[in-house]
Design a protein around this motif. Structure first.
Motif, short mmCIF file in Angstrom:
data_model
loop_
_atom_site.label_atom_id
_atom_site.label_comp_id
_atom_site.label_asym_id
_atom_site.label_seq_id
_atom_site.Cartn_x
_atom_site.Cartn_y
_atom_site.Cartn_z
N ASN A 271 -30.95 8.34 14.52
CA ASN A 271 -31.39 7.28 15.41
C ASN A 271 -32.64 6.59 14.87
N ALA A 272 -33.58 7.38 14.33
CA ALA A 272 -34.84 6.84 13.82
C ALA A 272 -34.64 5.98 12.58
N VAL A 273 -33.77 6.43 11.66
CA VAL A 273 -33.58 5.67 10.42
C VAL A 273 -32.85 4.35 10.70
N ILE A 274 -31.96 4.35 11.67
CA ILE A 274 -31.26 3.12 12.05
C ILE A 274 -32.22 2.16 12.74
N ARG A 275 -33.10 2.71 13.60
CA ARG A 275 -34.10 1.86 14.26
C ARG A 275 -35.03 1.22 13.25
N LYS A 276 -35.40 1.98 12.22
CA LYS A 276 -36.28 1.45 11.17
C LYS A 276 -35.59 0.32 10.43
N ASP A 277 -34.31 0.50 10.14
CA ASP A 277 -33.53 -0.53 9.44
C ASP A 277 -33.49 -1.82 10.27
N ILE A 278 -33.28 -1.68 11.57
CA ILE A 278 -33.23 -2.84 12.46
C ILE A 278 -34.58 -3.56 12.49
N ASP A 279 -35.66 -2.79 12.62
CA ASP A 279 -37.00 -3.37 12.69
C ASP A 279 -37.36 -4.10 11.40
N LEU A 280 -37.03 -3.50 10.26
CA LEU A 280 -37.31 -4.15 8.97
C LEU A 280 -36.51 -5.44 8.84
N GLY A 281 -35.26 -5.40 9.28
CA GLY A 281 -34.42 -6.59 9.19
C GLY A 281 -34.93 -7.72 10.05
N LYS A 282 -35.32 -7.40 11.27
CA LYS A 282 -35.83 -8.44 12.17
C LYS A 282 -37.13 -9.04 11.63
N GLU A 283 -37.97 -8.18 11.07
CA GLU A 283 -39.22 -8.68 10.50
C GLU A 283 -38.95 -9.60 9.32
N ALA A 284 -37.96 -9.23 8.50
CA ALA A 284 -37.62 -10.07 7.35
C ALA A 284 -37.08 -11.43 7.78
N LEU A 285 -36.33 -11.45 8.86
CA LEU A 285 -35.73 -12.70 9.31
C LEU A 285 -36.75 -13.66 9.90
N THR A 286 -37.94 -13.15 10.21
CA THR A 286 -38.99 -14.06 10.71
C THR A 286 -39.43 -15.03 9.62
N ARG A 287 -39.07 -14.77 8.37
CA ARG A 287 -39.41 -15.69 7.28
C ARG A 287 -38.67 -17.01 7.42
N PHE A 288 -37.65 -17.03 8.28
CA PHE A 288 -36.92 -18.26 8.51
C PHE A 288 -37.58 -19.13 9.57
N ALA A 289 -38.75 -18.69 10.04
CA ALA A 289 -39.47 -19.50 11.03
C ALA A 289 -39.77 -20.87 10.43
#
Length: 202
Positions: free
Chosen positions: A152-170
């Motif tokens: 659960n923790a490693v999947i949550r980390k993957d999701i958080d990293l992905g969402k943070e990366a997508l903020t570059r499209f701001a």
């Protein structure tokens, strides 16, 4: 001659499985050549593609159009949909209580990080267990087949990293004014005699 309009690559995040940023960039630039002005390349993959790959190549990043299908989060709107999904899935399962998945919807969302795919995996394992033991799915069985804390923790980390990366499209805010340099030239202006593009005149 086939007049291909769309090319789809599933599990595209596997293209980024290398520690070399340059190699990742080269791979992505190579597959970019599969599409031209009149063609579309569709990459389908996990968040890993966002935080490890998409921004390694300027040529690749400059042609991106991102469509994000995020997991369901702890919001009233998401939970309403999640409950409906759980309810529909429950209709095809041998549940001890017909409302089991609805009653456990909040816990199931947390246990699966709001991923429908992980929910399907959990319920499939429960279904197999119920069939092999001639029993019905109850809360105890759900708990027994839930993802581990580490998973659960490693999947949550993957999701958080992905969402943070997508903020570059701001959206980058336009620079309406920029002070000239001491010589009267604007920064990075190679030929000061050219008429500069002014957004306020558009």
């Amino acid at each position: 001659h086939r007049q291909t309009r769309f090319a789809f690559v599933d599990e595209a995040h596997h293209l980024t499985h290398t520690k070399s940023m340059q190699l990742r960039a080269n791979v992505l630039q190579s597959i970019k050549c599969l599409c031209a002005v009149d063609r579309t390349l569709v990459l389908v993959g996990g968040y890993e593609l966002a935080y490890q790959g998409m921004f390694d190549s300027a040529h690749f990043a400059g042609r991106l159009h991102v469509v994000d299908f995020p997991p369901y989060e702890d919001t009233s709107e998401d939970m309403d949909v999640w409950v409906e999904i759980s309810k529909r899935m429950g209709r095809h399962l041998p549940l001890a209580n017909p409302k089991l998945l609805v009653n456990e919807a909040e816990w199931l969302r947390h246990a699966t990080n709001g991923s429908v795919g992980l929910l399907e995996k959990l319920l499939f394992n429960c279904k197999v267990k119920s069939q092999t033991t001639s029993s019905r799915i109850d809360r105890k069985m759900l708990l027994a087949h839930a993802p581990s804390a580490s998973e659960n923790a490693v999947i949550r980390k993957d999701i958080d990293l992905g969402k943070e990366a997508l903020t570059r499209f701001a959206v980058i805010k336009p620079l309406l004014h920029q002070a000239p340099t001491r010589k009267g030239r604007r920064p990075f202006q190679q030929k000061p005699t050219r008429r500069p593009l002014r957004l306020e005149e558009a």
